[in-house]
Design a protein around this motif. Structure first.
Motif, PDB file in Angstrom:
ATOM      1  N   PRO A 147       0.803  -1.229   0.000  1.00 59.22           N
ATOM      2  CA  PRO A 147       0.000   0.000   0.000  1.00 59.22           C
ATOM      3  C   PRO A 147       0.833   1.275   0.000  1.00 59.22           C
ATOM      4  CG  PRO A 147      -0.951  -1.591   1.510  1.00 59.22           C
ATOM      5  CD  PRO A 147       0.372  -2.160   1.069  1.00 59.22           C
ATOM      6  N   TYR A 148       2.010   1.225   0.600  1.00 53.90           N
ATOM      7  CA  TYR A 148       2.854   2.426   0.631  1.00 53.90           C
ATOM      8  C   TYR A 148       3.298   2.853  -0.769  1.00 53.90           C
ATOM      9  CZ  TYR A 148       3.219   2.159   5.724  1.00 53.90           C
ATOM     10  OH  TYR A 148       2.936   2.151   7.065  1.00 53.90           O
ATOM     11  N   TYR A 149       3.520   1.891  -1.659  1.00 50.63           N
ATOM     12  CA  TYR A 149       3.901   2.234  -3.036  1.00 50.63           C
ATOM     13  C   TYR A 149       2.790   3.042  -3.711  1.00 50.63           C
ATOM     14  CZ  TYR A 149       7.365  -1.516  -2.411  1.00 50.63           C
ATOM     15  OH  TYR A 149       8.384  -2.304  -1.952  1.00 50.63           O
ATOM     16  N   LEU A 150       1.557   2.582  -3.530  1.00 53.68           N
ATOM     17  CA  LEU A 150       0.424   3.273  -4.146  1.00 53.68           C
ATOM     18  C   LEU A 150       0.151   4.608  -3.471  1.00 53.68           C
ATOM     19  CD1 LEU A 150      -1.709   3.153  -6.329  1.00 53.68           C
ATOM     20  CD2 LEU A 150      -3.171   1.821  -4.781  1.00 53.68           C
ATOM     21  N   ILE A 151       0.337   4.660  -2.160  1.00 48.44           N
ATOM     22  CA  ILE A 151       0.140   5.915  -1.427  1.00 48.44           C
ATOM     23  C   ILE A 151       1.091   6.993  -1.945  1.00 48.44           C
ATOM     24  CG2 ILE A 151       0.530   7.023   0.824  1.00 48.44           C
ATOM     25  CD1 ILE A 151      -0.599   4.423   2.097  1.00 48.44           C
ATOM     26  N   GLU A 152       2.361   6.636  -2.089  1.00 50.95           N
ATOM     27  CA  GLU A 152       3.351   7.616  -2.562  1.00 50.95           C
ATOM     28  C   GLU A 152       3.110   8.002  -4.014  1.00 50.95           C
ATOM     29  OE1 GLU A 152       5.457   9.244  -0.614  1.00 50.95           O
ATOM     30  OE2 GLU A 152       4.399   8.111   0.951  1.00 50.95           O
ATOM     31  N   LYS A 153       2.701   7.040  -4.842  1.00 51.79           N
ATOM     32  CA  LYS A 153       2.426   7.337  -6.249  1.00 51.79           C
ATOM     33  C   LYS A 153       1.212   8.239  -6.364  1.00 51.79           C
ATOM     34  CE  LYS A 153       3.909   6.504 -10.431  1.00 51.79           C
ATOM     35  NZ  LYS A 153       5.304   6.849 -10.829  1.00 51.79           N
ATOM     36  N   ALA A 154       0.215   8.007  -5.516  1.00 51.39           N
ATOM     37  CA  ALA A 154      -0.985   8.844  -5.533  1.00 51.39           C
ATOM     38  C   ALA A 154      -0.637  10.298  -5.228  1.00 51.39           C
ATOM     39  CB  ALA A 154      -2.002   8.317  -4.522  1.00 51.39           C
ATOM     40  N   LYS A 155       0.266  10.508  -4.286  1.00 50.92           N
ATOM     41  CA  LYS A 155       0.678  11.867  -3.926  1.00 50.92           C
ATOM     42  C   LYS A 155       1.342  12.577  -5.101  1.00 50.92           C
ATOM     43  CE  LYS A 155       1.408  10.839   0.998  1.00 50.92           C
ATOM     44  NZ  LYS A 155       2.432  10.710   2.065  1.00 50.92           N
ATOM     45  N   VAL A 156       2.102  11.821  -5.890  1.00 46.91           N
ATOM     46  CA  VAL A 156       2.744  12.396  -7.077  1.00 46.91           C
ATOM     47  C   VAL A 156       1.703  12.965  -8.035  1.00 46.91           C
ATOM     48  CG1 VAL A 156       4.101  11.851  -9.143  1.00 46.91           C
ATOM     49  CG2 VAL A 156       4.782  10.915  -6.922  1.00 46.91           C
ATOM     50  N   TYR A 157       0.557  12.286  -8.112  1.00 47.34           N
ATOM     51  CA  TYR A 157      -0.518  12.711  -9.008  1.00 47.34           C
ATOM     52  C   TYR A 157      -1.524  13.625  -8.318  1.00 47.34           C
ATOM     53  CZ  TYR A 157       1.083   9.520 -12.625  1.00 47.34           C
ATOM     54  OH  TYR A 157       1.829   8.899 -13.605  1.00 47.34           O
ATOM     55  N   GLY A 158      -1.187  14.096  -7.120  1.00 48.03           N
ATOM     56  CA  GLY A 158      -2.027  15.069  -6.441  1.00 48.03           C
ATOM     57  C   GLY A 158      -3.234  14.494  -5.729  1.00 48.03           C
ATOM     58  N   VAL A 159      -3.203  13.197  -5.452  1.00 50.99           N
ATOM     59  CA  VAL A 159      -4.314  12.552  -4.749  1.00 50.99           C
ATOM     60  C   VAL A 159      -3.844  12.141  -3.359  1.00 50.99           C
ATOM     61  CG1 VAL A 159      -5.956  10.634  -4.747  1.00 50.99           C
ATOM     62  CG2 VAL A 159      -5.254  11.680  -6.921  1.00 50.99           C
ATOM     63  N   LEU A 160      -4.629  12.484  -2.335  1.00 51.40           N
ATOM     64  CA  LEU A 160      -4.299  12.111  -0.969  1.00 51.40           C
ATOM     65  C   LEU A 160      -5.159  10.904  -0.573  1.00 51.40           C
ATOM     66  CD1 LEU A 160      -2.557  12.904   1.478  1.00 51.40           C
ATOM     67  CD2 LEU A 160      -4.502  14.242   2.309  1.00 51.40           C
ATOM     68  N   PRO A 161      -4.579   9.695  -0.524  1.00 53.91           N
ATOM     69  CA  PRO A 161      -5.355   8.474  -0.256  1.00 53.91           C
ATOM     70  C   PRO A 161      -5.588   8.262   1.232  1.00 53.91           C
ATOM     71  CG  PRO A 161      -3.073   7.898  -0.702  1.00 53.91           C
ATOM     72  CD  PRO A 161      -3.156   9.400  -0.779  1.00 53.91           C
ATOM     73  N   ARG A 162      -6.563   8.957   1.784  1.00 55.54           N
ATOM     74  CA  ARG A 162      -6.771   8.985   3.230  1.00 55.54           C
ATOM     75  C   ARG A 162      -7.106   7.616   3.809  1.00 55.54           C
ATOM     76  NH1 ARG A 162      -8.841  13.946   1.508  1.00 55.54           N
ATOM     77  NH2 ARG A 162      -7.924  15.769   2.551  1.00 55.54           N
ATOM     78  N   ILE A 163      -7.966   6.856   3.146  1.00 57.56           N
ATOM     79  CA  ILE A 163      -8.379   5.559   3.683  1.00 57.56           C
ATOM     80  C   ILE A 163      -7.180   4.619   3.783  1.00 57.56           C
ATOM     81  CG2 ILE A 163      -9.751   3.483   3.239  1.00 57.56           C
ATOM     82  CD1 ILE A 163     -11.902   5.255   2.048  1.00 57.56           C
TER      83      ILE A 163
END
Length: 285
Positions: A126-142
């Motif tokens: 999940p950390y890989y996707l969390i960090e990638k999401a931040k790159v695209y301006g999305v904050l994956p709160r859940i």
């Protein structure tokens, strides 16, 4: 050299459940992919030659890898929900396992259980996707909250044990504690990123008299990585010796242990996985 001209890439993300005797490597349906349609066919044909249940050919390597990430992220989030529910029900003084069993009588209830989330996939991917999401301006709160909650469960369990000891009048300082299991999951020798260590650290602050029993883990590897000595079998000196026994991992071997024979008269049994006979358990997650 030029990619997709001089060399190509084929890819199939890892899909394995360590310790699972039913879904072994050849029986798992694999996701396959390639950097070109031709390479994707080659990879797909290779896996189909050895797999019983075939493959799923993804349209790209990115899709294949993303599928792997969300498989583990979905489990992480669902387990986090059950861990949060366990905290609520523990505070209310009602048994989480009994509630889950009752809810499971509904045909479409998904039976996840609370517990420690370690290992090299579910607690990491999940950390890989969390960090990638931040790159695209999305904050994956859940996903972030699920990771934070699951990462804290070892210390929560340690705190629950200490609370139970205080209620029983057991002196915490230098208490004798036995932890059953150190691997990250049952019937598996893998100790990578095991969260049982967090339970140990939460208790070690108060007592150094903590023993580990695990017939699956390699003692030399555990000592090398975690600086902890473990036992593969019960020592004769252990009978009637422990103030607390924590069943941290649901190895099949632990079901055959006479837990009561290892406890002092006022001893406590805390069951993390809900695998022990309810009659011998003082409390469980």
């Amino acid at each position: 050299m030029k990619f997709n001209t001089d060399f190509f890439a084929g890819y199939s993300p890892e899909r394995i459940n360590p310790g699972d005797k039913e879904y072994t490597v050849e029986k798992i349906k694999k996701v396959t992919s390639g950097s070109t349609p031709h390479v994707a066919r080659i990879v797909d044909d290779l896996y189909n030659s050895i797999l019983v249940n075939g493959t799923y050919r993804a349209s790209s390597i990115r899709i294949a890898e993303a599928s792997k990430i969300i498989e583990n992220t979905q489990r992480d989030v669902n387990i986090a929900l059950m861990n949060e529910l366990a905290k609520i029900f523990n505070a209310m003084g009602i048994d989480t396992q009994e509630i889950i069993d009752a809810a499971s009588s509904k045909w479409n209830f998904i039976k996840f259980k609370p517990g420690l989330v370690g290992g090299h996939c579910i607690s990491v991917d999940p950390y890989y996707l969390i960090e990638k999401a931040k790159v695209y301006g999305v904050l994956p709160r859940i996903m972030m909250d699920a990771r934070r909650l699951n990462d804290g469960m070892g210390y929560y369990i340690g705190g629950q044990v200490l609370r139970l000891m205080n209620k029983r009048g057991i002196l915490v300082k230098n208490a004798a504690i036995l932890i059953l299991g150190i691997t990250f999951k049952e019937n598996c020798p893998d100790i990578r990123n095991t969260k049982v260590i967090d339970v140990y650290l939460a208790l070690h602050e108060y007592t150094a008299n903590i023993m580990f029993l695990d017939p699956w883990a390699d003692a030399k590897t555990v000592e090398q990585i975690y600086k902890i000595k473990i036992h593969s079998r019960i020592d004769p000196s252990w009978y009637g010796a422990f103030d607390v026994i924590i069943s941290a991992v649901a190895h099949e071997e632990f079901k055959r242990i006479d837990i009561q024979s290892l406890l002092k008269e006022n001893g406590i049994v805390y069951d993390v996985k809900g695998n022990l006979d309810r009659k011998v358990v003082s409390a469980r997650l």
